[in-house]
Design a protein around this motif. Structure first.
Motif, PDB file in Angstrom:
ATOM      1  N   PHE A  42      25.095  63.041  92.423  1.00 32.17           N
ATOM      2  CA  PHE A  42      24.969  61.975  93.416  1.00 32.17           C
ATOM      3  C   PHE A  42      23.894  62.337  94.436  1.00 32.17           C
ATOM      4  O   PHE A  42      22.983  61.558  94.704  1.00 32.17           O
ATOM      5  N   VAL A  43      23.983  63.529  94.980  1.00 33.68           N
ATOM      6  CA  VAL A  43      22.994  63.974  95.970  1.00 33.68           C
ATOM      7  C   VAL A  43      21.637  64.204  95.309  1.00 33.68           C
ATOM      8  O   VAL A  43      20.602  64.124  95.957  1.00 33.68           O
ATOM      9  N   LEU A  46      19.246  61.463  96.151  1.00 35.66           N
ATOM     10  CA  LEU A  46      19.107  61.038  97.552  1.00 35.66           C
ATOM     11  C   LEU A  46      18.198  62.000  98.305  1.00 35.66           C
ATOM     12  O   LEU A  46      18.631  62.780  99.161  1.00 35.66           O
ATOM     13  N   THR A 174      26.973  65.465 100.655  1.00 36.50           N
ATOM     14  CA  THR A 174      27.264  64.142 100.106  1.00 36.50           C
ATOM     15  C   THR A 174      27.471  63.083 101.188  1.00 36.50           C
ATOM     16  O   THR A 174      26.734  62.087 101.238  1.00 36.50           O
ATOM     17  N   TRP A 175      28.457  63.259 102.065  1.00 38.08           N
ATOM     18  CA  TRP A 175      28.779  62.189 103.014  1.00 38.08           C
ATOM     19  C   TRP A 175      27.732  62.022 104.110  1.00 38.08           C
ATOM     20  O   TRP A 175      27.394  60.875 104.472  1.00 38.08           O
ATOM     21  N   VAL A 178      25.126  59.905 102.505  1.00 41.50           N
ATOM     22  CA  VAL A 178      25.542  58.506 102.334  1.00 41.50           C
ATOM     23  C   VAL A 178      25.304  57.739 103.630  1.00 41.50           C
ATOM     24  O   VAL A 178      24.764  56.620 103.629  1.00 41.50           O
ATOM     25  N   THR A 181      21.415  57.467 104.357  1.00 42.89           N
ATOM     26  CA  THR A 181      20.751  56.574 103.396  1.00 42.89           C
ATOM     27  C   THR A 181      21.167  55.127 103.625  1.00 42.89           C
ATOM     28  O   THR A 181      20.352  54.197 103.478  1.00 42.89           O
ATOM     29  N   ALA A 182      22.423  54.903 104.009  1.00 46.87           N
ATOM     30  CA  ALA A 182      22.872  53.540 104.328  1.00 46.87           C
ATOM     31  C   ALA A 182      22.114  52.997 105.539  1.00 46.87           C
ATOM     32  O   ALA A 182      21.718  51.823 105.569  1.00 46.87           O
ATOM     33  N   SER A 254      23.597  56.561  92.534  1.00 46.74           N
ATOM     34  CA  SER A 254      22.688  57.068  93.574  1.00 46.74           C
ATOM     35  C   SER A 254      21.238  56.844  93.174  1.00 46.74           C
ATOM     36  O   SER A 254      20.386  56.556  94.026  1.00 46.74           O
ATOM     37  N   TRP A 257      20.373  53.215  93.792  1.00 47.01           N
ATOM     38  CA  TRP A 257      20.316  52.998  95.241  1.00 47.01           C
ATOM     39  C   TRP A 257      18.983  53.468  95.819  1.00 47.01           C
ATOM     40  O   TRP A 257      18.263  52.708  96.469  1.00 47.01           O
TER      41      TRP A 257
END
Length: 483
Positions: A42-43, A46, A174-175, A178, A181-182, A254, A257
């Motif tokens: 996931f990371v 990003l 991770t968080w 998130v 990036t949001a 990810s 995104w």
């Protein structure tokens, strides 16, 4: 001296420097859950390189809408194969590329697959180097080359500590990633920087659509040569479906995104802006100074990926050396190979320069996609349909073993698959195959190479004595049937 693949045990704490390199991970050291793999993938997208992927897609000629659609489809397609490679790690307990010896041979894998993999690591880390240098230059004013050197040293330390710390770092990131990036997404979409009519789809043109599709699919497929390096410490009773889904969904989601975000950021930036500048401009529309925060955070993500590339490049160099002379997996050799990666990447990045980033990155990803399409088909067909996850581990490290020095089945399937792809290839500004040219520049090569290589290998593998090999697997007692 025991060969590198012998099932030896190491007493180092999981919190210390990793002891293993390309050797088999004993069952006593297997640990973790498939969800830990999810954090890495996931990371993994990003970061500045993931964002740059989206920036490059919009330069390929399609409108933003068609670029987004091609990006979604390409990511879903390429990640599918990459995730199945990840599922090999718990079963075999080996780095991804070592698994190629049963298909390509002890020396054959070194001269084909591993050489291309090393080029893959150097090329991707060169892209990372250019972006890290540009980011640090923008943040601090230091020269790009010095910025890369500083980033590379941090990444090298992470790579030296290895598997456990790479997992931990990505879990911690991770968080926060998130959230940031949001916020960047909100700034890019609603900050007022997009030109009027940007969401009008416009006419559909298959040629640039397929360029984006192949590019994005290739970026995701580019993880395949080392994806199971980060699942090989999981226990072998982890089901294939668990590792697959914990790789596929985080990586695809990810990836989509950040690739789409990159395309949107590029649409709101001046023509020809490099990815770091485009990101800062978009993020600053949320509030003044947020661009600096955004670049800083995605730079941290880039350091994580640089570490993964240096780690994988190190394992690849050790694998190549081990094909000519048995290598003992020591910290010293890992330090040396990580250092070689740093110097090689630094040299190439100086030659390329940030001004040539988009051209370099686009063509590197596409060319490497072509090189790994036949390999991924052969490797997956062998694992899931021919040998069904059953290999003799000691023989993988035996230069005169049952897998041979030159695996004619894998090499012939690879060569024919690549040759069949060539007429369908499109490398922007460098080469357009005759069939692709007759089709208006549409690249269908990925749909040719996968089935041709996979089907040929399956046919050639009919002459293997699998019953004898499975008896050896049972006698060795290291691998269990697939779950």
């Amino acid at each position: 001296m025991a060969p590198v693949g012998s099932p030896t045990h190491h007493s180092a704490s999981p919190a210390g420097i990793e002891q293993h390199s390309i050797d088999w991970v004993p069952l006593s050291e297997r640990h973790g859950k498939p969800s830990s793999v999810g954090a890495i993938w996931f990371v993994g997208s990003l970061n500045l390189t993931g964002l740059a992927t989206g920036v490059v897609t919009l330069s390929m000629g399609a409108s933003l809408v068609w670029t987004v659609i091609a990006t979604v489809l390409g990511s879903l397609f390429g990640t599918f194969f990459m995730a199945f490679h990840s599922a090999q790690g718990p079963q075999l307990g080996l780095p991804q590329l070592v698994q190629s010896r049963p298909q390509f041979g002890y020396l054959g894998a070194a001269f084909t697959v591993w050489m291309f993999a090393l080029i893959n690591y150097v090329a991707f880390n060169t892209s990372d180097a250019l972006l890290s240098g540009q980011a640090l230059n923008m943040l601090t004013g230091i020269p790009n080359g010095l910025g890369y050197a500083m980033a590379a040293v941090v990444a090298a330390v992470i790579a030296l500590f290895g598997y456990e710390w790479i997992h931990r770092l990505n879990k911690w990131l991770t968080w926060p990633f998130v959230v940031i990036t949001a916020a960047i997404t909100g700034a890019a979409l609603f900050g007022g920087g997009l030109p009027d009519g940007v969401w009008d789809a416009g006419p559909f043109d298959l040629a640039p659509f397929m360029l984006v599709f192949v590019f994005v699919a290739g970026f995701q497929l580019g993880w395949a040569p080392y994806v199971s390096d980060y699942s090989r410490y999981l226990r072998p009773d982890v089901p294939v479906r668990s590792t697959f889904w914990w790789t596929y969904l985080p990586s695809a989601i990810s990836g989509i995104w950040v690739f789409v975000l990159g395309a949107v950021v590029s649409a709101g930036a001046p023509k020809g802006a490099d990815p770091v500048t485009a990101l800062k401009l978009a993020a600053d529309r949320l509030f003044s100074g947020f661009g600096t925060v955004a670049v800083s955070v995605l730079l941290v993500g880039l350091l994580s990926i640089m570490a993964i590339n240096q780690y994988g490049g190190s394992l690849t160099m050790i694998s190549i050396m081990d094909s000519f002379r048995p290598v003992k997996p020591t910290r010293a050799i890992r330090v040396a190979t990580i250092g070689i990666m740093m110097v090689a990447v630094g040299t190439v990045s100086i030659l390329v320069g940030i001004d040539q980033f988009n051209w370099f990155f686009a063509n590197v990803v596409v060319v490497l996609t072509y090189l790994f399409i036949p390999w991924t088909a052969i490797n997956l067909v062998d694992f899931f349909f021919v040998r069904r996850g059953q290999y003799v581990v000691k023989e993988i490290f035996n230069p005169r073993g049952i897998y041979g020095r030159w695996g004619w089945r894998g090499n012939l399937s690879y060569g024919i698959g690549l040759a069949c792809m060539a007429p369908f290839m499109v490398i922007t500004g460098l080469y357009v195959g005759p069939v692709a040219e007759s089709l208006g520049g549409v690249d269908y090569s990925i749909f040719v190479g996968l089935p041709v290589s996979g089907i040929l290998y399956r046919l050639f593998a009919r002459s293997l004595d699998l019953d004898a090999e499975r008896r050896m697997v049972r006698e060795e007692g290291l691998l269990a049937p697939l779950h």
